[in-house]
Design a protein around this motif. Structure first.
Motif, PDB file in Angstrom:
ATOM      1  N   VAL A 100      14.849   2.757  83.713  1.00 17.16           N
ATOM      2  CA  VAL A 100      15.700   2.905  82.498  1.00 17.16           C
ATOM      3  C   VAL A 100      14.832   2.574  81.471  1.00 17.16           C
ATOM      4  CG1 VAL A 100      17.910   1.889  81.295  1.00 17.16           C
ATOM      5  CG2 VAL A 100      17.871   2.448  83.797  1.00 17.16           C
ATOM      6  N   SER A 101      14.908   3.374  80.309  1.00 18.45           N
ATOM      7  CA  SER A 101      14.356   2.818  78.971  1.00 18.45           C
ATOM      8  C   SER A 101      15.488   2.748  78.024  1.00 18.45           C
ATOM      9  CB  SER A 101      13.273   4.166  78.523  1.00 18.45           C
ATOM     10  OG  SER A 101      12.387   4.215  79.701  1.00 18.45           O
ATOM     11  N   ILE A 102      15.035   1.904  77.108  1.00 18.20           N
ATOM     12  CA  ILE A 102      16.227   1.773  76.049  1.00 18.20           C
ATOM     13  C   ILE A 102      15.394   2.063  74.755  1.00 18.20           C
ATOM     14  CG2 ILE A 102      17.166  -0.098  74.470  1.00 18.20           C
ATOM     15  CD1 ILE A 102      16.751  -2.022  77.081  1.00 18.20           C
ATOM     16  N   VAL A 103      16.105   3.363  74.264  1.00 19.67           N
ATOM     17  CA  VAL A 103      15.542   3.937  73.048  1.00 19.67           C
ATOM     18  C   VAL A 103      16.219   3.381  71.750  1.00 19.67           C
ATOM     19  CG1 VAL A 103      15.104   6.203  72.155  1.00 19.67           C
ATOM     20  CG2 VAL A 103      15.349   5.996  74.687  1.00 19.67           C
ATOM     21  N   THR A 104      15.457   2.887  70.916  1.00 17.62           N
ATOM     22  CA  THR A 104      16.082   2.412  69.548  1.00 17.62           C
ATOM     23  C   THR A 104      15.383   3.325  68.466  1.00 17.62           C
ATOM     24  OG1 THR A 104      13.940   0.986  69.298  1.00 17.62           O
ATOM     25  CG2 THR A 104      16.195   0.162  70.745  1.00 17.62           C
ATOM     26  N   ASP A 105      16.244   2.999  67.256  1.00 20.09           N
ATOM     27  CA  ASP A 105      15.787   3.779  66.310  1.00 20.09           C
ATOM     28  C   ASP A 105      14.701   3.181  65.250  1.00 20.09           C
ATOM     29  OD1 ASP A 105      17.920   5.783  66.605  1.00 20.09           O
ATOM     30  OD2 ASP A 105      19.386   4.584  65.433  1.00 20.09           O
ATOM     31  N   GLY A 106      14.313   1.914  65.671  1.00 14.72           N
ATOM     32  CA  GLY A 106      13.296   1.230  64.836  1.00 14.72           C
ATOM     33  C   GLY A 106      13.223  -0.366  65.660  1.00 14.72           C
ATOM     34  N   PRO A 107      12.056  -0.863  65.337  1.00 14.57           N
ATOM     35  CA  PRO A 107      11.735  -2.281  65.956  1.00 14.57           C
ATOM     36  C   PRO A 107      12.883  -3.150  65.553  1.00 14.57           C
ATOM     37  CG  PRO A 107      10.432  -1.930  64.128  1.00 14.57           C
ATOM     38  CD  PRO A 107      11.356  -0.765  64.458  1.00 14.57           C
ATOM     39  N   GLU A 108      13.750  -3.209  64.605  1.00 13.97           N
ATOM     40  CA  GLU A 108      14.751  -4.150  64.402  1.00 13.97           C
ATOM     41  C   GLU A 108      16.089  -3.845  64.628  1.00 13.97           C
ATOM     42  OE1 GLU A 108      14.116  -6.944  62.340  1.00 13.97           O
ATOM     43  OE2 GLU A 108      11.978  -6.636  62.923  1.00 13.97           O
ATOM     44  N   GLN A 109      16.185  -2.705  65.484  1.00 18.79           N
ATOM     45  CA  GLN A 109      17.723  -2.409  66.065  1.00 18.79           C
ATOM     46  C   GLN A 109      18.256  -3.422  66.505  1.00 18.79           C
ATOM     47  OE1 GLN A 109      18.046   1.632  67.814  1.00 18.79           O
ATOM     48  NE2 GLN A 109      20.222   1.561  67.574  1.00 18.79           N
ATOM     49  N   LEU A 110      17.689  -3.725  67.806  1.00 12.86           N
ATOM     50  CA  LEU A 110      18.352  -4.637  68.780  1.00 12.86           C
ATOM     51  C   LEU A 110      18.271  -6.096  68.147  1.00 12.86           C
ATOM     52  CD1 LEU A 110      16.235  -4.087  72.220  1.00 12.86           C
ATOM     53  CD2 LEU A 110      18.482  -3.355  71.536  1.00 12.86           C
ATOM     54  N   ARG A 111      17.521  -6.517  67.256  1.00 10.86           N
ATOM     55  CA  ARG A 111      17.798  -7.648  66.381  1.00 10.86           C
ATOM     56  C   ARG A 111      19.006  -7.766  65.583  1.00 10.86           C
ATOM     57  NH1 ARG A 111      17.261  -9.812  62.038  1.00 10.86           N
ATOM     58  NH2 ARG A 111      16.446  -8.383  60.729  1.00 10.86           N
TER      59      ARG A 111
END
Length: 174
Positions: A25-36
């Motif tokens: 499973v890969s987590i695909v984000t819109d940018g480095p700050e999205q999860l934060r």
């Protein structure tokens, strides 16, 4: 007829998940700050750790519930690391409770299996309610207010309204 004011919508967005052919499973984000931003944490490392913890907590049913976990973080809008951990725990507890309910309804294992599943579901339900209370209590600390109903000040008296704190060391007479 006027419409009630709507709450401002959050700018938080849930990441997307991709599963490779070999099950990674890969987590695909819109940018480095999205999860934060999603978890309301100060560091990206804390947010990444929370997401990995959440995915591990979901176990084999993770693929079925991973979007729910991310969506609940958007909905609940954790404000700090404590709230983010509670959101992850609440999502995992809710998912486990739903899984127990499914097993209980599908079981053909007899009375003892059904009774065991029911006990587990009850414990998870109590845990979930305790987590909700913990979140409410944590949030309430930041929003405590004192309401003064009535103040009477006699002639020559003084009243102080506000946050009063005693600072420094007390004066001791010898």
């Amino acid at each position: 007829m006027t419409q009630p004011p709507t709450a401002p919508r959050s700018t938080r967005t849930a990441p997307r998940f991709r599963t490779s052919a070999n099950g990674v499973v890969s987590i695909v984000t819109d940018g480095p700050e999205q999860l934060r931003e999603l978890f309301g944490t100060k560091t990206g490392e804390a947010a990444s750790g929370l997401m990995r913890t959440a995915m591990n907590a979901l176990g084999r049913s993770g693929e079925d519930y991973r979007d729910l976990l991310a969506a609940m973080a958007v909905e609940i809008e954790p404000r700090d690391g404590i709230e983010a951990m509670l959101v992850v725990q609440m999502a995992a507890t809710h998912t486990a409770m739903a899984e127990m309910a499914r097993r209980m309804m599908d079981t053909t294992g007899g009375y003892q299996v059904r009774e065991s599943l029911e006990r587990s579901m009850t414990r998870l339900s109590r845990t979930y309610l305790a987590q909700i209370e913990a979140l409410k209590k944590h949030r309430a600390k930041a929003q405590q207010t004192v309401r003064v109903e009535r103040v009477t000040v006699e002639n020559g008296g003084q009243a102080v309204v506000g946050n009063i704190q005693h600072g420094g060391r007390p004066h001791v007479e010898e």
